[in-house]
Design a protein around this motif. Sequence first.
Motif: not given
Length: 225
Positions: A86, A84, A90-91, A208, A216, A74-75, A104
């Motif tokens: 990721n 945020k 998923q976010e 961001t 989406y 992840g990030t 998602k």
Amino acid sequence: MKRILLLAMLTGGIVVNGMAQTKTPVGSLGKNDPKAKAILDGVSKKFAQLKSVVANFVLKVEGANNSVTDSKKGTVYLKGAKYKVNLDGQELISDNKTTWTYTKDANEVTINNVDPNSTSLSPAKLFTNFYDKDYLYRLDGETTEKGKVLQNIEMTPTDKSKNVFKVIVSIDKKGQNIAKMKVYEKNGNHYTYEITNFTPNGSVTDATFSFDPKKYPGVEVVDLR
């Protein structure tokens, strides 16, 4: 995975190094370890001076028998109290007023207000002095991993009703960054978050930290505000 993602907001093998240190009970006599506090304060002070942070991490999920049952990359993006995350489709996004949790596979986003009184450990809180209010902590010695000396701090929530009963935060002694965190749940599960790359003052825009439904198509919105 939604629950795992929320745990990731908190955000390998270790070879024990050098001399052992005398261990004292966490929060003995209701007091925290001043050595641990000095280390955590150093991390918080350094983070407060950064304009933004981008960090890549690996999340490993372990069962009660310490076997790895799942591993995800992840990030996390941070800018002040905004964040945020990721993680595997998923976010999780927050502008410090609103949070958006997007999945998602379901193409669904859940919207909530940020609770300023919440004791939940968000990515932004992780680099602040959250520990003084919500945890008891002590220095649990130093270890060496991948050529880095890590200072390990054991933390226990002051709220004993929480499912999490212990967190080990490992600080890169030289870089004064969080290198790893291991979360222990009462059901026997463990979650290890290892920071694989840490980029301070990267180019991160305010956009961001907001969710644009136009990006989406067909997204289902669940607004719980």
